[in-house]
Design a protein around this motif. Structure first.
Motif, mmCIF file in Angstrom:
data_model
loop_
_atom_site.group_PDB
_atom_site.id
_atom_site.type_symbol
_atom_site.label_atom_id
_atom_site.label_comp_id
_atom_site.label_asym_id
_atom_site.label_seq_id
_atom_site.Cartn_x
_atom_site.Cartn_y
_atom_site.Cartn_z
ATOM 1 N N GLN A 97 14.480 -23.788 18.586
ATOM 2 C CA GLN A 97 13.646 -24.991 19.046
ATOM 3 C C GLN A 97 14.366 -26.442 18.748
ATOM 4 O OE1 GLN A 97 9.793 -24.872 17.130
ATOM 5 N NE2 GLN A 97 9.186 -26.770 17.843
ATOM 6 N N TYR A 98 15.011 -26.734 17.702
ATOM 7 C CA TYR A 98 15.684 -27.873 17.405
ATOM 8 C C TYR A 98 17.115 -27.774 17.561
ATOM 9 C CZ TYR A 98 10.772 -29.138 15.499
ATOM 10 O OH TYR A 98 9.659 -29.453 15.362
ATOM 11 N N LYS A 99 17.539 -26.831 18.049
ATOM 12 C CA LYS A 99 19.043 -26.813 18.272
ATOM 13 C C LYS A 99 19.800 -27.287 17.223
ATOM 14 C CE LYS A 99 18.547 -27.582 23.399
ATOM 15 N NZ LYS A 99 17.184 -27.315 23.367
ATOM 16 N N VAL A 100 19.522 -26.596 15.972
ATOM 17 C CA VAL A 100 20.314 -26.631 14.690
ATOM 18 C C VAL A 100 21.303 -25.476 14.527
ATOM 19 C CG1 VAL A 100 20.258 -27.069 12.315
ATOM 20 C CG2 VAL A 100 18.547 -28.171 13.831
ATOM 21 N N GLY A 101 22.537 -25.764 14.569
ATOM 22 C CA GLY A 101 23.482 -24.696 14.674
ATOM 23 C C GLY A 101 23.618 -24.055 13.474
ATOM 24 N N LYS A 102 24.030 -24.385 12.221
ATOM 25 C CA LYS A 102 24.279 -23.871 11.043
ATOM 26 C C LYS A 102 22.915 -23.584 10.435
ATOM 27 C CE LYS A 102 28.644 -24.820 9.363
ATOM 28 N NZ LYS A 102 29.509 -24.014 8.589
ATOM 29 N N ARG A 103 22.727 -21.990 10.045
ATOM 30 C CA ARG A 103 21.376 -21.579 9.729
ATOM 31 C C ARG A 103 21.912 -20.634 8.375
ATOM 32 N NH1 ARG A 103 19.378 -19.910 15.743
ATOM 33 N NH2 ARG A 103 19.840 -22.116 16.507
ATOM 34 N N PHE A 104 21.174 -20.821 7.465
ATOM 35 C CA PHE A 104 21.173 -20.042 6.109
ATOM 36 C C PHE A 104 19.882 -19.240 5.720
ATOM 37 C CE2 PHE A 104 24.529 -23.315 6.324
ATOM 38 C CZ PHE A 104 25.621 -22.680 5.405
ATOM 39 N N THR A 105 19.918 -17.890 5.460
ATOM 40 C CA THR A 105 19.012 -17.338 4.630
ATOM 41 C C THR A 105 19.007 -17.398 3.117
ATOM 42 O OG1 THR A 105 20.027 -15.266 5.142
ATOM 43 C CG2 THR A 105 18.314 -15.796 6.612
ATOM 44 N N SER A 106 20.175 -17.663 2.766
ATOM 45 C CA SER A 106 20.511 -17.868 1.353
ATOM 46 C C SER A 106 20.690 -19.328 1.141
ATOM 47 C CB SER A 106 21.668 -16.892 0.797
ATOM 48 O OG SER A 106 22.101 -17.414 -0.299
ATOM 49 N N PHE A 107 19.828 -19.841 -0.101
ATOM 50 C CA PHE A 107 20.425 -21.089 -0.374
ATOM 51 C C PHE A 107 21.626 -21.169 -1.318
ATOM 52 C CE2 PHE A 107 19.423 -24.296 -4.172
ATOM 53 C CZ PHE A 107 19.244 -25.123 -3.539
ATOM 54 N N GLU A 108 21.779 -19.922 -2.095
ATOM 55 C CA GLU A 108 22.905 -20.281 -3.036
ATOM 56 C C GLU A 108 24.325 -20.379 -1.547
ATOM 57 O OE1 GLU A 108 20.287 -18.201 -3.280
ATOM 58 O OE2 GLU A 108 19.732 -19.181 -5.017
ATOM 59 N N ASP A 109 24.228 -19.604 -0.575
ATOM 60 C CA ASP A 109 25.302 -19.828 0.269
ATOM 61 C C ASP A 109 25.472 -21.322 0.955
ATOM 62 O OD1 ASP A 109 25.956 -17.189 -0.313
ATOM 63 O OD2 ASP A 109 25.027 -16.371 1.681
ATOM 64 N N LEU A 110 24.168 -21.612 1.247
ATOM 65 C CA LEU A 110 24.143 -23.152 1.676
ATOM 66 C C LEU A 110 24.890 -24.118 0.784
ATOM 67 C CD1 LEU A 110 22.807 -25.287 3.693
ATOM 68 C CD2 LEU A 110 20.980 -25.148 1.804
ATOM 69 N N ILE A 111 24.352 -24.155 -0.410
ATOM 70 C CA ILE A 111 24.794 -25.188 -1.170
ATOM 71 C C ILE A 111 26.451 -24.876 -1.714
ATOM 72 C CG2 ILE A 111 22.830 -25.848 -2.377
ATOM 73 C CD1 ILE A 111 23.460 -24.374 -4.777
ATOM 74 N N LYS A 112 26.902 -23.642 -1.070
ATOM 75 C CA LYS A 112 28.560 -23.729 -1.428
ATOM 76 C C LYS A 112 29.239 -24.289 -0.346
ATOM 77 C CE LYS A 112 28.422 -19.210 -3.551
ATOM 78 N NZ LYS A 112 28.344 -17.931 -3.137
ATOM 79 N N ASP A 113 28.470 -24.744 0.841
ATOM 80 C CA ASP A 113 29.092 -25.370 2.224
ATOM 81 C C ASP A 113 29.767 -26.574 1.612
ATOM 82 O OD1 ASP A 113 29.777 -26.698 4.410
ATOM 83 O OD2 ASP A 113 28.574 -25.480 5.559
ATOM 84 N N PRO A 114 31.343 -26.790 1.796
ATOM 85 C CA PRO A 114 31.883 -27.854 1.391
ATOM 86 C C PRO A 114 31.503 -29.277 2.178
ATOM 87 C CG PRO A 114 33.484 -26.225 2.358
ATOM 88 C CD PRO A 114 32.193 -25.601 2.399
ATOM 89 N N ASP A 115 31.288 -28.818 3.616
ATOM 90 C CA ASP A 115 30.932 -30.011 4.197
ATOM 91 C C ASP A 115 29.528 -30.410 4.076
ATOM 92 O OD1 ASP A 115 33.211 -29.634 5.475
ATOM 93 O OD2 ASP A 115 32.496 -28.379 6.666
ATOM 94 N N LEU A 116 28.680 -29.923 3.521
ATOM 95 C CA LEU A 116 27.270 -30.494 3.168
ATOM 96 C C LEU A 116 27.175 -31.633 2.088
ATOM 97 C CD1 LEU A 116 24.127 -29.685 3.805
ATOM 98 C CD2 LEU A 116 24.575 -28.334 1.652
ATOM 99 N N ASP A 117 26.487 -32.767 2.575
ATOM 100 C CA ASP A 117 26.453 -33.941 1.633
ATOM 101 C C ASP A 117 25.145 -33.854 0.993
ATOM 102 O OD1 ASP A 117 28.928 -35.471 2.492
ATOM 103 O OD2 ASP A 117 27.842 -35.666 4.320
ATOM 104 N N ALA A 118 24.217 -33.266 1.375
ATOM 105 C CA ALA A 118 22.710 -33.683 0.724
ATOM 106 C C ALA A 118 21.903 -32.532 1.494
ATOM 107 C CB ALA A 118 22.100 -34.971 1.144
ATOM 108 N N VAL A 119 20.926 -32.179 0.263
ATOM 109 C CA VAL A 119 19.957 -31.346 0.839
ATOM 110 C C VAL A 119 18.607 -31.913 0.635
ATOM 111 C CG1 VAL A 119 21.125 -28.912 0.266
ATOM 112 C CG2 VAL A 119 19.848 -30.157 -1.589
#
Ligand SMILES: NC(=O)c1ccc[n+]([C@@H]2O[C@H](COP(=O)([O-])OP(=O)(O)OC[C@H]3O[C@@H](n4cnc5c(N)ncnc54)[C@H](O)[C@@H]3O)[C@@H](O)[C@H]2O)c1
Length: 368
Positions: A48-70
């Motif tokens: 709906q909002y055209k967001v490309g990166k999608r995670f079903t696991s919070f633990e995997d999300l916060i390992k992403d080195p390109d992520l600045d803020a949650v």
């Protein structure tokens, strides 16, 4: 402001989805990723909002080195553990209210934010509503005079909401009533006496062991000759939704309307006046100004919390802008981590006081 763009992820896509288009339009953010457990809903919102990166696991999300803020919008009991984990992973954290449900978790958030040297901001809608910004303006222009007393109230019927709400101690979700009082005097609560009143049905009591229909508390403000009062109810107390703050100054008093969508009242001494509150979109970057008056959904799909809270007074883009600006400008957010956990602890300690028959309970000073 600089041209820097932060990569933001939103966790929890019920209420959380409200914020996606705001981050997509803020000049200093990329709406980088979304996260929630059910893949079907994740993909539905992502498409709906055209967001490309999608995670079903919070633990995997916060390992992403390109992520600045949650920006965390998961159920209440996950706020603290997810905030601490994200800070430990080196991410800035914005988290919906309340910051936590125990004093120990509040301390863990402070320790994690300090160790990581990252911003933590509780996304308290009640201190960026147009009504609050109006009272803040009365304060800053000297029209209130000396602030003498404040009263916050948040009454809501939560029957039928997701299971974790059922039987929740009213003061464990007190920040919408506590925060505007403390934000206005830039203060923190020092101690509290709270009484529980009435009784909810047994099957609701069982879950959290909290019997009261209403909890009503008096708080002392640390290092200021000020006290404020807060009333909360969540079940079996007949009233229209209200989330309000009244402020009594030496020159002017502000009283919230008793009925939603009617005018608030300003008292100049003995003379009351109904006031039309202006919008404060002009304080925001132009790209996100429209979100003060419009939810991101159409009327049919609006989230109940958005509709009931009158769209939370147009606060969402102000919250996003404060969180993002504080990171870019390398300054603490408002509220910062200490204010966020104090405003949350106020409710936690108030419930403790109610369970002890109204004994005064001191709040920890997390700055020490
Ligand atoms: N005015 C306000 O500030 C305001 C208004 C509404 C809700 N809230 C807060 O927002 C939070 C969410 O409210 P809601 O009504 O959307 O709740 P909800 O229960 O409907 O939705 C929670 C979301 O979190 C996701 N989730 C659950 N566990 C997860 C996990 N382990 N990892 C990632 N995602 C997970 C769910 O899939 C869902 O998308 C609540 O805790 C509430 O305190 C604040």
């Amino acid at each position: 402001m600089s041209q820097k763009k932060l990569n933001i992820a939103i966790v929890g896509l019920g209420f959380g989805a409200e914020f996606i288009p705001i981050y997509q339009n803020h000049p200093n953010t990329n709406m980088y990723a979304i996260c929630q457990r059910t893949k079907e809903k994740l993909d539905q919102i992502g498409d709906q909002y055209k967001v490309g990166k999608r995670f079903t696991s919070f633990e995997d999300l916060i390992k992403d080195p390109d992520l600045d803020a949650v920006h965390i919008n998961s159920p209440i009991h996950l706020h603290a553990p997810q905030s601490v984990a994200a800070l430990k992973a080196g991410k800035h954290v914005a988290c919906t209210v309340p910051a936590a449900t125990t004093v120990e978790d509040c301390r863990a958030i402070v320790n994690a934010a300090n160790a990581a040297k990252k911003n933590y901001m509780m996304m308290e809608t009640a201190i960026y509503t147009r009504e609050f910004l109006y009272v803040r303006e009365l304060r800053d222009t000297g029209q209130l005079g000396r602030i003498q007393f404040m009263r916050g109230s948040h009454q809501q019927e939560m029957a039928g909401w997701p299971g974790y709400w059922e039987g929740l101690p009213p003061m464990h979700y007190a920040t919408h009533a506590v925060s505007p009082c403390l934000a206005l005097v830039r203060g923190e609560a020092e101690h509290v006496a709270c009484f529980g009143s009435g009784r909810i049905e047994d099957k609701l009591i069982a879950k959290y062991g909290s019997p009261f229909a209403v909890e009503s508390a008096l708080f002392k403000v640390r290092n200021q000759q000020l006290a404020f009062e807060v009333t909360r109810s969540l079940f079996e107390t007949a009233r229209q939704y209200i989330e309000s703050v009244d402020v009594y100054g030496s020159k002017t008093a502000f009283e919230w309307t008793l009925i939603e969508n009617e005018q608030c009242i300003v008292h100049h001494g003995e003379t009351p006046e109904k006031v039309t509150i202006p919008d404060y979109a002009h304080l925001l970057p132009k790209e996100i100004q429209r979100f003060t008056t419009k939810g991101v959904y159409d009327e049919e799909h609006a989230h109940l919390s958005f509709t009931q809270g009158g769209g939370h007074g147009g606060s969402h883009p102000h919250l996003v802008n404060e969180f993002v600006s504080s990171i870019i400008e390398r300054r603490p957010s408002f509220p910062d981590v200490y204010q966020s956990v104090n405003w949350t602890c106020a409710g936690i300690c108030a419930h403790e006081s109610a369970m002890q028959g109204g004994q005064i309970v001191p709040l920890p000073d997390f700055r020490r």
